[in-house]
Write a protein that holds these residues in place. Structure first.
Motif, PDB file in Angstrom:
ATOM      1  N   LYS A 429     -20.231 -25.020  40.186  1.00  0.00           N
ATOM      2  CA  LYS A 429     -21.027 -24.620  41.545  1.00  0.00           C
ATOM      3  C   LYS A 429     -21.843 -25.512  42.339  1.00  0.00           C
ATOM      4  O   LYS A 429     -23.038 -26.043  43.152  1.00  0.00           O
ATOM      5  CB  LYS A 429     -20.979 -23.120  41.531  1.00  0.00           C
ATOM      6  N   HIS A 430     -23.262 -25.189  40.853  1.00  0.00           N
ATOM      7  CA  HIS A 430     -24.040 -26.515  41.516  1.00  0.00           C
ATOM      8  C   HIS A 430     -23.777 -28.055  40.353  1.00  0.00           C
ATOM      9  O   HIS A 430     -24.994 -28.760  39.967  1.00  0.00           O
ATOM     10  CB  HIS A 430     -25.554 -25.793  40.326  1.00  0.00           C
ATOM     11  N   HIS A 431     -23.033 -27.872  40.279  1.00  0.00           N
ATOM     12  CA  HIS A 431     -22.370 -29.653  40.623  1.00  0.00           C
ATOM     13  C   HIS A 431     -22.846 -30.276  38.673  1.00  0.00           C
ATOM     14  O   HIS A 431     -23.246 -31.098  39.311  1.00  0.00           O
ATOM     15  CB  HIS A 431     -22.433 -30.383  41.569  1.00  0.00           C
ATOM     16  N   VAL A 432     -23.900 -29.874  38.192  1.00  0.00           N
ATOM     17  CA  VAL A 432     -23.808 -30.023  36.611  1.00  0.00           C
ATOM     18  C   VAL A 432     -22.638 -30.543  36.222  1.00  0.00           C
ATOM     19  O   VAL A 432     -23.409 -31.467  35.448  1.00  0.00           O
ATOM     20  CB  VAL A 432     -24.095 -28.886  35.981  1.00  0.00           C
ATOM     21  N   LEU A 433     -21.661 -30.088  36.015  1.00  0.00           N
ATOM     22  CA  LEU A 433     -20.308 -31.265  35.303  1.00  0.00           C
ATOM     23  C   LEU A 433     -19.079 -30.883  36.349  1.00  0.00           C
ATOM     24  O   LEU A 433     -19.273 -30.385  38.026  1.00  0.00           O
ATOM     25  CB  LEU A 433     -19.884 -29.759  33.958  1.00  0.00           C
ATOM     26  N   PRO A 434     -18.538 -32.421  36.616  1.00  0.00           N
ATOM     27  CA  PRO A 434     -17.726 -32.495  37.036  1.00  0.00           C
ATOM     28  C   PRO A 434     -16.094 -31.588  37.296  1.00  0.00           C
ATOM     29  O   PRO A 434     -15.776 -30.543  36.485  1.00  0.00           O
ATOM     30  CB  PRO A 434     -16.442 -33.856  36.735  1.00  0.00           C
ATOM     31  N   LYS A 435     -15.913 -31.806  38.378  1.00  0.00           N
ATOM     32  CA  LYS A 435     -14.914 -30.655  38.978  1.00  0.00           C
ATOM     33  C   LYS A 435     -13.642 -30.868  37.978  1.00  0.00           C
ATOM     34  O   LYS A 435     -12.897 -31.685  37.393  1.00  0.00           O
ATOM     35  CB  LYS A 435     -14.128 -30.713  40.294  1.00  0.00           C
ATOM     36  N   LEU A 436     -13.033 -29.333  37.470  1.00  0.00           N
ATOM     37  CA  LEU A 436     -11.753 -29.649  37.534  1.00  0.00           C
ATOM     38  C   LEU A 436     -10.181 -29.808  37.116  1.00  0.00           C
ATOM     39  O   LEU A 436     -10.328 -28.655  38.358  1.00  0.00           O
ATOM     40  CB  LEU A 436     -11.547 -28.268  35.573  1.00  0.00           C
ATOM     41  N   VAL A 437      -9.323 -30.068  37.389  1.00  0.00           N
ATOM     42  CA  VAL A 437      -7.552 -29.845  37.845  1.00  0.00           C
ATOM     43  C   VAL A 437      -7.079 -28.142  36.750  1.00  0.00           C
ATOM     44  O   VAL A 437      -6.734 -28.501  36.134  1.00  0.00           O
ATOM     45  CB  VAL A 437      -7.101 -30.608  38.179  1.00  0.00           C
ATOM     46  N   LEU A 438      -7.529 -27.095  37.345  1.00  0.00           N
ATOM     47  CA  LEU A 438      -6.778 -26.067  36.806  1.00  0.00           C
ATOM     48  C   LEU A 438      -6.196 -25.128  38.046  1.00  0.00           C
ATOM     49  O   LEU A 438      -5.858 -25.501  38.668  1.00  0.00           O
ATOM     50  CB  LEU A 438      -8.399 -25.109  36.572  1.00  0.00           C
ATOM     51  N   ALA A 457     -11.010 -18.923  39.881  1.00  0.00           N
ATOM     52  CA  ALA A 457     -10.234 -19.471  40.166  1.00  0.00           C
ATOM     53  C   ALA A 457     -10.757 -20.802  40.854  1.00  0.00           C
ATOM     54  O   ALA A 457     -10.680 -21.824  40.974  1.00  0.00           O
ATOM     55  CB  ALA A 457      -8.740 -19.212  39.723  1.00  0.00           C
ATOM     56  N   GLU A 458     -11.120 -20.126  41.686  1.00  0.00           N
ATOM     57  CA  GLU A 458     -12.418 -20.507  43.011  1.00  0.00           C
ATOM     58  C   GLU A 458     -12.739 -22.026  42.387  1.00  0.00           C
ATOM     59  O   GLU A 458     -12.983 -22.748  43.083  1.00  0.00           O
ATOM     60  CB  GLU A 458     -11.710 -20.024  43.888  1.00  0.00           C
ATOM     61  N   MET A 459     -13.880 -21.015  42.218  1.00  0.00           N
ATOM     62  CA  MET A 459     -15.030 -21.502  41.623  1.00  0.00           C
ATOM     63  C   MET A 459     -14.671 -22.354  40.540  1.00  0.00           C
ATOM     64  O   MET A 459     -14.917 -23.695  40.550  1.00  0.00           O
ATOM     65  CB  MET A 459     -16.094 -20.160  41.369  1.00  0.00           C
ATOM     66  N   SER A 460     -13.730 -22.679  39.535  1.00  0.00           N
ATOM     67  CA  SER A 460     -13.059 -23.328  38.432  1.00  0.00           C
ATOM     68  C   SER A 460     -12.728 -24.988  38.908  1.00  0.00           C
ATOM     69  O   SER A 460     -12.886 -26.211  38.872  1.00  0.00           O
ATOM     70  CB  SER A 460     -12.417 -22.447  37.069  1.00  0.00           C
ATOM     71  N   VAL A 461     -11.821 -24.426  40.074  1.00  0.00           N
ATOM     72  CA  VAL A 461     -11.477 -26.285  41.054  1.00  0.00           C
ATOM     73  C   VAL A 461     -12.438 -26.756  41.949  1.00  0.00           C
ATOM     74  O   VAL A 461     -12.521 -27.918  42.265  1.00  0.00           O
ATOM     75  CB  VAL A 461     -10.450 -26.193  41.701  1.00  0.00           C
ATOM     76  N   ASN A 492     -13.164 -28.382  24.486  1.00  0.00           N
ATOM     77  CA  ASN A 492     -11.328 -28.112  25.002  1.00  0.00           C
ATOM     78  C   ASN A 492     -10.627 -27.918  26.200  1.00  0.00           C
ATOM     79  O   ASN A 492      -9.528 -28.770  26.336  1.00  0.00           O
ATOM     80  CB  ASN A 492     -11.091 -26.997  23.964  1.00  0.00           C
ATOM     81  N   LEU A 493     -11.645 -27.696  26.685  1.00  0.00           N
ATOM     82  CA  LEU A 493     -11.460 -27.860  28.103  1.00  0.00           C
ATOM     83  C   LEU A 493     -11.409 -28.957  29.100  1.00  0.00           C
ATOM     84  O   LEU A 493     -10.608 -29.108  29.733  1.00  0.00           O
ATOM     85  CB  LEU A 493     -12.624 -26.810  29.021  1.00  0.00           C
ATOM     86  N   TYR A 494     -12.075 -29.771  28.832  1.00  0.00           N
ATOM     87  CA  TYR A 494     -12.218 -31.343  28.871  1.00  0.00           C
ATOM     88  C   TYR A 494     -11.509 -31.906  28.857  1.00  0.00           C
ATOM     89  O   TYR A 494     -10.969 -33.350  29.245  1.00  0.00           O
ATOM     90  CB  TYR A 494     -13.587 -31.687  29.243  1.00  0.00           C
ATOM     91  N   VAL A 495     -10.599 -31.629  27.237  1.00  0.00           N
ATOM     92  CA  VAL A 495      -9.511 -32.024  26.372  1.00  0.00           C
ATOM     93  C   VAL A 495      -8.600 -32.552  27.600  1.00  0.00           C
ATOM     94  O   VAL A 495      -7.605 -33.498  27.751  1.00  0.00           O
ATOM     95  CB  VAL A 495      -9.827 -32.400  25.281  1.00  0.00           C
ATOM     96  N   GLU A 496      -8.442 -31.010  27.620  1.00  0.00           N
ATOM     97  CA  GLU A 496      -6.709 -30.402  27.577  1.00  0.00           C
ATOM     98  C   GLU A 496      -6.720 -29.849  29.349  1.00  0.00           C
ATOM     99  O   GLU A 496      -5.480 -30.699  29.943  1.00  0.00           O
ATOM    100  CB  GLU A 496      -6.484 -29.015  27.528  1.00  0.00           C
ATOM    101  N   HIS A 497      -7.935 -30.720  30.278  1.00  0.00           N
ATOM    102  CA  HIS A 497      -7.698 -30.476  31.302  1.00  0.00           C
ATOM    103  C   HIS A 497      -8.401 -31.338  32.442  1.00  0.00           C
ATOM    104  O   HIS A 497      -9.080 -32.009  31.716  1.00  0.00           O
ATOM    105  CB  HIS A 497      -8.316 -29.518  32.678  1.00  0.00           C
ATOM    106  N   GLY A 498      -8.047 -32.775  33.317  1.00  0.00           N
ATOM    107  CA  GLY A 498      -8.473 -33.974  33.758  1.00  0.00           C
ATOM    108  C   GLY A 498      -9.478 -33.711  35.008  1.00  0.00           C
ATOM    109  O   GLY A 498      -9.536 -31.968  35.421  1.00  0.00           O
ATOM    110  N   THR A 499     -10.010 -34.375  35.584  1.00  0.00           N
ATOM    111  CA  THR A 499     -11.022 -33.808  36.482  1.00  0.00           C
ATOM    112  C   THR A 499     -10.444 -34.367  37.731  1.00  0.00           C
ATOM    113  O   THR A 499      -9.983 -35.144  37.680  1.00  0.00           O
ATOM    114  CB  THR A 499     -12.258 -34.527  35.830  1.00  0.00           C
TER     115      THR A 499
END
Length: 635
Positions: A429-438, A457-461, A492-499
């Motif tokens: 939400k605060h753009h500290v981390l890049p968005k994931l494709v979930l 889910a909405e906030m995650s993507v 694991n979240l950023y290993v398993e899913h792309g940004t």
């Protein structure tokens, strides 16, 4: 509410083949050797320079001479190109300090964040340096190292590096230009004068007497008694004692018979030690409490022990009243025992405010500038900080710090799924981390309660088009927590899913102790993590965490504050996360009551300053925090 009401009252692209070198840097002039198409003589050559000037040679007499001349020309051009490339590589860095810092570290630390968004090539690992030197466009992005604005008498140079404390001169090399925060001229002057005073008042033992200490006439002292809480509380209270010592012209010394600060931090003052002689006896305490000293009307009292912890008596709470400060003015020894950050209260005392406000034009940087002077890690710890940063963090273009601590839970190392989800939602939400494709996941009822009815889910993507992650880049995330599973879940979240934008995210952790203890080894790890977090470009901390306060203050960073009380407390009304209003720490227990300091006369200017720069803490309604004075934060 008592605090807020009291404050209201106070307010009133080259053709051909270049000879002798490649075009890797994009800076080599176009020097081309070809055959003259209008001359059948095979010994006739033409040298074309920069595609604009051509020099034709008459036919040479024989092939041997032609080959000789050609060899000479090519050798000369090779040397010219080599010298040119060497100059390009050496000159931009000739003014840097002689340190172990690798090139990619310099690039990643001194690039302006606004320039980073324009970069079109990003990589990680060993390809970083090559890619940054592969085109003239990227070469132009290499900035000059930040130039200090400090006065000459305090500026660090190669001839004045303190080899006993390398962090003193090297710390600024690891901060981007937006977080340098040079000290004001008046503060530099005050620190210089204070250092001179501290040297003159150095404590020495009398010859032949192991318990008698020489005290020069006119010298007074603040003896810091290290507490038993975590390192964050200790550093906050140490800086508070130092600020008090400065405004009252007292030499700060540390009782090193307990705690680890003397083993963690460098000696801050030249030509004198801040360590209390180990043979010093406790009998010098005199008045064991402030209440006793007040009962004796401060007469014949040479020392007094001050309790400034989170639990205080009625008498203790009057310490920051002008009348009490007048009473302790002639006492030689003040023994300072605290676990709080009392600098905001110092600004409320009229006599102290005039000095402090001149030293700190931006009061939100008080802790930043004092800590960078006072709380410097010793060489063996500093070397470890640099090694960890070079190995895991420096090669990435952006560094993100994440500090996780749960205060309301007896076992704050326990992993709770809702805590992880709150961290991710707030980070995105605060753009500290890049968005994931979930994938879109069904939402649970308890998630709605914890996250303010915001679909997970909405906030995650992510749904905002104003994300700061607009170009491909690399991000290194440093997680500090007692529990390793928060690190593992994020990794694991950023290993398993792309940004969404292809950003490469690496996640790292220094330690995971499980439980907090009082060991020296854990203190070293804590100090290392605090300094590494302070080098971040973006920072997330936990509400009410003194560890987080020190990291944000040391880095001069306004963090995103994670409020885990929305999960742990039943009646929490504050949001799950919010932007911090200041980088300065919060004073949790200010004990501000009008009846305690009755009859305080305060100028209209001072009253206006207080209402502008001292506000209730966002994570503690009864706390106080120094702010820059800009627009008030609104949730």
């Amino acid at each position: 509410m008592v605090m807020e009401n009291w404050l209201k009252e106070v307010a009133g692209d080259s053709r051909g083949k270049a000879v002798g070198g490649s075009m890797e840097l994009g800076m080599t002039r176009g020097v081309v050797v070809t055959m003259d198409p209008q001359n059948d003589n095979k010994n006739s050559i033409m040298i074309s320079r920069s595609r604009s000037q051509e020099v034709k040679f008459k036919p040479l007499r024989n092939g041997q001479t032609a080959r000789l001349v050609l060899a000479l020309v090519m050798s000369t051009l090779v040397m010219m190109v080599a010298v040119s490339r060497l100059t390009l590589l050496v000159v931009p860095w000739s003014s840097s300090s002689p340190t172990e810092q690798p090139l990619q570290s310099v690039l990643s630390n001194h690039l302006n964040p606004s320039v980073l968004k324009q970069t079109t090539v990003a990589s990680t690992g060993d390809d970083t340096v090559k890619n940054h030197l592969s085109s003239s466009t990227e070469l132009k992005l290499i900035p000059k190292l930040p130039v200090t604005t400090r006065p000459a008498q305090l500026a660090e140079s190669s001839s004045s590096i303190d080899k006993a404390c390398m962090s003193r001169s090297q710390q600024q090399m690891y901060r981007d230009s937006a977080h340098q925060f040079p000290r004001s001229v008046l503060l530099d002057h005050a620190l210089e004068k204070y250092t001179e005073m501290h040297s003159q008042c150095a404590l020495l033992l009398d010859d032949g007497n192991d318990t008698s200490v020489q005290v020069k006439k006119g010298c007074q002292y603040v003896v810091y008694l290290e507490g038993y809480e975590g390192l964050g509380n200790r550093l906050l209270s140490l800086v508070s004692a130092f600020a008090y010592a400065m405004v009252t012209h007292r030499a700060l010394v540390i009782d090193a018979r307990r705690g680890h600060l003397a083993q963690l931090l460098c000696e801050p003052f030249h030509n004198s030690s801040w360590l209390l002689p180990p043979q010093f006896v406790d009998a010098v305490w005199g008045a064991s409490t402030l209440e006793d000293a007040m009962r004796w009307n401060f007469q014949n009292v040479t020392s007094v022990r001050i309790n400034l912890r989170h639990k205080q008596t009625e008498a203790d709470q009057t310490f920051f009243c002008p009348a009490t400060q007048k009473g302790v003015r002639n006492i030689t020894w003040i023994w300072w025992e605290s676990n709080q950050y009392y600098v905001p209260r110092l600004f409320m005392i009229p006599d102290f405010w005039s000095l402090l406000s001149s030293w700190f034009p931006d009061p939100s940087l008080v802790f930043t500038q004092l800590t960078r002077f006072l709380c410097l890690p010793q060489n063996h710890i500093w070397a470890q900080i640099k090694r960890i940063r070079a190995a895991y963090l420096a090669s990435s273009m952006i560094q993100v710090g994440l500090q996780v601590r749960r205060h309301a839970n007896a076992d704050n190392a326990t992993l709770v799924p809702l805590v992880h989800e709150l961290i991710m939602n707030c980070s995105l939400k605060h753009h500290v981390l890049p968005k994931l494709v979930l994938p879109v996941m069904p939402q649970r009822k308890e998630q709605q309660l914890a996250l303010g009815n915001q679909p997970v889910a909405e906030m995650s993507v992510g749904s905002s088009s104003s994300s700061s992650w607009t170009t491909t880049q690399s991000v290194a995330v440093l997680v500090t927590s007692l529990h390793i599973q928060y690190y593992e879940k994020l990794r694991n979240l950023y290993v398993e899913h792309g940004t969404e934008d292809g950003t490469v995210v690496s996640v790292h952790m220094v330690s995971h102790e499980g439980v907090e203890n009082e060991s020296y080894e854990q203190a070293v790890k804590a100090l290392t993590e605090i300094w590494l977090l302070s080098f971040s470009n973006k920072l997330e901390t936990t509400s009410w965490s003194t560890f987080g306060y020190v990291a944000q203050g040391l880095g001069g960073l306004q963090p995103i504050i994670l409020n885990f009380f929305t999960i742990d407390a039943q009646h929490e009304t504050r949001p799950a996360c919010f932007l911090g209003q200041s980088s300065d720490p919060c004073l949790h227990y200010p004990f501000v009551k009008p009846s305690k300091c009755a009859g305080v006369k305060m100028s209209r200017q001072h009253s206006k300053w207080i209402t502008t720069h001292i506000r209730p803490c966002q994570d503690e309604v009864n706390g106080l925090q120094l702010c820059s004075g800009g627009n008030k934060y609104s949730e």
